[in-house]
Write an enzyme that holds these catalytic residues in place. Structure first.
Site: not given
Ligand SMILES: [Zn+2]
Length: 436
Positions: A29, A70, A123, A247, A252, A256, A294
């Protein structure tokens, strides 16, 4: 004649099932080229993901924005069509559409998922769920429990499955864990249970919410490679074909937070799971492994200028800024400055300290992470997602189809062709302001 016909039909069915392709679909992700290469640089080695023999590039836009979240990204990867930001498993008009995992399940496949977030997060939810708003996780938990789409479920987030009175978040009084047990699922919560479980239907929830970040995960929670290995073992043992989604959920979140250390460690955890998948596929010979992201998160750049990254300094970092701030209080100037030197090899000026001191405490984690990243030579352009394309890597039968410049919706379409599961026609969504 009638009997011969039935026998023939049975043989055809057995042949299809026994030769049907297994799919292991791994999603990082928020992971694109630069997240992978950052980890590769800091590890000082080529990652397993990078060794897969076929490579393509995909766009990731949603139906309403070049910058996806996502939910439509998972829907595109598993459903083969574009939808609106925040929507899962439904067309832009709200009509539910099946994912390839749901189609596979109906055709006799075993289906699994293994993640490091809540199993109702965007996800994994795109494997089995259908909601217009990804935040509706209590509904997604109900859909997971009632649909029976997924046989083996590993991740976090038991709070979405039990009522508030039992410490969960459900206000409808339902205990979905009990419901799933009555449907034949074995419920497990510990690493020990994970190592010994033999049931072909398992709900494994190893934390109330998300699993802890890889950098600071306690040994009471499993790592992604261990969950992946177990899921493959359970899904493959009855001889039916299987489809597994894995995943690396927190690449991700570290992106972030603009935290280079966190990204490094999360990508390594994910890559370890890729290795497990690849080892099985190489031995099995009838398993297609697909690895992709993704979308990209953070607008990560692999230099902040000056034709350099301070690799040696970055490698010595001792943790994420989340971990740093749990030990060092910014109000304690001397200790804080000494701590930055010790953890990241960074010397900061009084002016830089004063600037950091002004940041509201709820933003300090990510602002400090961006500051530290830039000091060692990694840049970031946003705390959100970007429209940057992502790589797709493939190994196994049909892997050569995953080459060239594609769209994320092409991946499930190719999987459907290769597995010959269905001749469904995928919905064409007219873009509403994004895409081409
Ligand atoms: Zn994502």
């Amino acid at each position: 004649m009638k009997l011969r016909g039935l026998v023939l039909l049975f043989l055809v069915f057995v042949t299809i099932i026994s030769f049907a392709l297994n799919i292991i679909y791994l999603v990082g992700d928020g992971m694109s080229f630069n997240q992978l290469l950052l980890a590769s640089i800091l590890e000082g080695r080529v990652l397993t993901t990078m060794t897969l023999p076929y490579t393509g590039i995909t766009t990731t836009y949603s139906a309403d924005s070049w910058v996806t979240d996502s939910a439509p990204a998972g829907t595109a990867l598993f459903g083969g069509y574009k939808t609106l930001n925040r929507a899962i498993g439904v067309l832009p008009n709200g009509t539910p559409m099946p994912s390839i995992f749901e189609i596979a399940k109906r055709t006799g496949y075993n289906v699994g998922l293994a993640v490091t977030c809540r199993v109702t997060h965007a996800t994994p939810a795109s494997v089995y769920g259908h909601v217009t708003n990804r935040d509706d996780e209590v509904t997604l938990a109900k859909q997971l429990a009632e649909s029976g789409t997924v046989d083996v479920i590993f991740g976090g987030g038991w709070d979405m499955f039990v009522p508030t009175a039992q410490g969960g978040r459900r206000t409808d009084g339902l205990n979905l864990i009990e419901l799933m047990k009555s449907k034949g699922y074995e419920y497990i919560t510990t690493v020990e249970q994970l190592s010994t479980v033999q049931s072909s239907k398992v709900l494994g929830l190893f934390a109330k919410g998300h699993l802890d970040p890889f950098s600071s995960r306690p040994s009471s929670q499993p790592t992604l490679d261990v969950m992946t290995k177990k899921a493959i073992e359970l899904l493959s043992k009855d001889g039916k074909p299987f489809m597994l989604m894995v995943e690396g959920s927190q690449i991700d979140w570290e992106s972030h937070s603009n935290d280079f250390y966190g990204v490094w460690k999360e990508v390594v955890e994910f890559d370890n799971a890729v290795k497990v998948a690849l080892e099985f596929a190489a031995k099995d010979g009838n398993t297609l492994v697909i690895v992709t992201g993704d979308h990209e998160t953070g607008g990560l750049s692999l230099s902040k200028g000056g034709y350099t990254i301070n690799v040696e300094q970055a490698r010595k970092a001792k943790g994420t800024t989340q971990m740093f701030l749990s030990q060092f209080n910014i109000a304690d100037k001397e200790k804080f400055i000494a701590g930055l030197k010790d953890w990241y090899g960074i010397s900061i000026t009084d002016a830089e300290y004063e600037n950091l001191r002004k940041i509201p405490s709820n933003n300090l984690r990510r602002e400090l992470a961006r500051f530290v990243s830039e000091k060692v030579g990694f840049g970031w352009t946003t705390f959100d997602h970007t429209a940057a394309p992502v790589p797709v890597y493939a190994f196994g039968p049909g892997a050569y189809y995953f080459t060239g410049f594609m769209d994320n919706t092409d991946i499930p379409k190719i999987i459907m062709q290769l597995t010959k599961l269905s001749t469904i026609s995928f919905p064409e969504i007219k873009s509403t302001g994004s895409g081409y």
